[in-house]
Design a protein around this motif. Structure first.
Motif, PDB file in Angstrom:
ATOM      1  N   TYR A 122      86.266  49.918  63.367  1.00  0.00           N
ATOM      2  CA  TYR A 122      85.287  50.128  62.301  1.00  0.00           C
ATOM      3  C   TYR A 122      83.877  49.887  62.837  1.00  0.00           C
ATOM      4  N   SER A 123      83.098  50.959  62.901  1.00  0.00           N
ATOM      5  CA  SER A 123      81.737  50.900  63.458  1.00  0.00           C
ATOM      6  C   SER A 123      81.732  50.238  64.831  1.00  0.00           C
ATOM      7  N   ASN A 124      82.763  50.568  65.623  1.00  0.00           N
ATOM      8  CA  ASN A 124      82.868  50.049  66.998  1.00  0.00           C
ATOM      9  C   ASN A 124      82.719  48.539  67.067  1.00  0.00           C
ATOM     10  N   GLY A 125      83.378  47.843  66.152  1.00  0.00           N
ATOM     11  CA  GLY A 125      83.394  46.388  66.185  1.00  0.00           C
ATOM     12  C   GLY A 125      82.325  45.731  65.329  1.00  0.00           C
ATOM     13  N   GLU A 126      81.372  46.499  64.853  1.00  0.00           N
ATOM     14  CA  GLU A 126      80.287  45.912  64.067  1.00  0.00           C
ATOM     15  C   GLU A 126      80.804  45.331  62.752  1.00  0.00           C
ATOM     16  N   SER A 127      81.809  45.964  62.156  1.00  0.00           N
ATOM     17  CA  SER A 127      82.402  45.440  60.931  1.00  0.00           C
ATOM     18  C   SER A 127      82.954  44.040  61.156  1.00  0.00           C
ATOM     19  N   GLU A 128      83.643  43.860  62.259  1.00  0.00           N
ATOM     20  CA  GLU A 128      84.185  42.532  62.572  1.00  0.00           C
ATOM     21  C   GLU A 128      83.060  41.510  62.733  1.00  0.00           C
ATOM     22  N   GLU A 129      81.959  41.917  63.343  1.00  0.00           N
ATOM     23  CA  GLU A 129      80.832  41.000  63.514  1.00  0.00           C
ATOM     24  C   GLU A 129      80.269  40.554  62.169  1.00  0.00           C
ATOM     25  N   ILE A 130      80.134  41.504  61.217  1.00  0.00           N
ATOM     26  CA  ILE A 130      79.616  41.176  59.889  1.00  0.00           C
ATOM     27  C   ILE A 130      80.573  40.241  59.160  1.00  0.00           C
ATOM     28  N   VAL A 131      81.868  40.539  59.240  1.00  0.00           N
ATOM     29  CA  VAL A 131      82.863  39.665  58.615  1.00  0.00           C
ATOM     30  C   VAL A 131      82.799  38.274  59.224  1.00  0.00           C
ATOM     31  N   GLY A 132      82.662  38.208  60.547  1.00  0.00           N
ATOM     32  CA  GLY A 132      82.584  36.916  61.219  1.00  0.00           C
ATOM     33  C   GLY A 132      81.404  36.088  60.743  1.00  0.00           C
ATOM     34  N   LYS A 133      80.259  36.729  60.586  1.00  0.00           N
ATOM     35  CA  LYS A 133      79.072  36.018  60.074  1.00  0.00           C
ATOM     36  C   LYS A 133      79.311  35.514  58.653  1.00  0.00           C
TER      37      LYS A 133
END
Length: 247
Positions: free
Chosen positions: A56-67
């Motif tokens: 999802y968005s080349n990992g950016e989704s995971e970054e947002i969830v992590g924050k």
């Protein structure tokens, strides 16, 4: 507040709605702070399950969830992510091989800012579909949507609430994944967990789209027998219910 259900036989309970994070990042909503606000709103409403993926968005989704789950929220969240699809431009960064899974999970853990993932899933590929098959399938889908919208109107429901409530009626479904891109989308979906559908409404939905039917082959994926067998599609032992918000 969203109710919770047993997640299979794991001993874990998760909310009947799961927050899908596909729309967070450059391919949906690129505003990280807005994405975090949406996630926090969902958590405040009792949603404790979040579903994302490395692709999802080349990992950016995971970054947002992590924050969003940092700062003490992670312990209370059932976090799911996935592997399989290609991440970035390198064609080797994909698949279900042991080599890629090991690398992919390490990358996901780093982006999510966590030491563990509660549910790690293999994303299944979409089947190839000829364009000539897609056009009539889309027409059939639009016709069905119109009929379902009329049915929702008759019951005083939005089409979104009808759709999510229908999913939650299935005995094999613990939690329905919702995928808001904006806070307004989330707000429009939250109330669906409180909607119940009568047997008559369920029968009318089945008449519009018979159980096990895929109107558009492009929408097909892996379909386990628990979802395709019409006999197993309703929760047993429930008293007759009426369409509309639960009182």
């Amino acid at each position: 507040m969203v109710d919770q259900r047993p997640f299979g036989r794991t001993g874990v309970r998760i909310s009947s709605l799961t927050l899908g994070a596909m729309n967070f990042g450059q391919r949906g909503n690129p505003d990280h702070e807005d994405g975090i606000r949406i996630i926090h709103r969902a958590l405040d409403e009792g949603i404790n399950a979040i579903d994302t993926a490395d692709v999802y968005s080349n990992g950016e989704s995971e970054e947002i969830v992590g924050k969003a789950v940092a700062g003490g929220r992670r312990d209370d969240v059932f976090l799911a992510t996935k592997f399989h699809g290609q991440v970035g431009d390198n064609p080797q960064h994909r698949g279900n091989s042991r080599r890629w899974i090991v690398r992919s999970v390490e990358n996901s853990l780093r982006r999510l800012g966590t030491d563990w993932i509660d549910l790690y899933q293999a994303h299944r590929p979409e089947p190839d579909t000829d364009f000539d098959e897609t056009l009539p399938a889309n027409a059939a889908t639009l016709t069905a949507v119109d009929e379902l919208a009329t049915l929702a109107d008759e019951g005083g429901l939005s089409l979104i609430h009808l759709a999510i409530a229908f999913v939650l009626e299935h005995p094999a479904v613990t939690s329905a994944i919702i995928g808001p891109r904006t806070l307004a989308h989330l707000e429009s979906q939250l109330g669906a967990a409180k909607v119940t559908l009568s047997e008559d409404v369920l029968d009318r939905i089945d008449a519009i789209v018979p159980p096990g039917t895929t109107l558009n082959p492009a929408d097909a994926g892996y379909q386990p027998p628990s979802l395709t067998d019409p006999a197993g599609r309703r929760r047993g032992g429930s008293p007759p219910r009426v369409a509309g918000p639960a009182r």
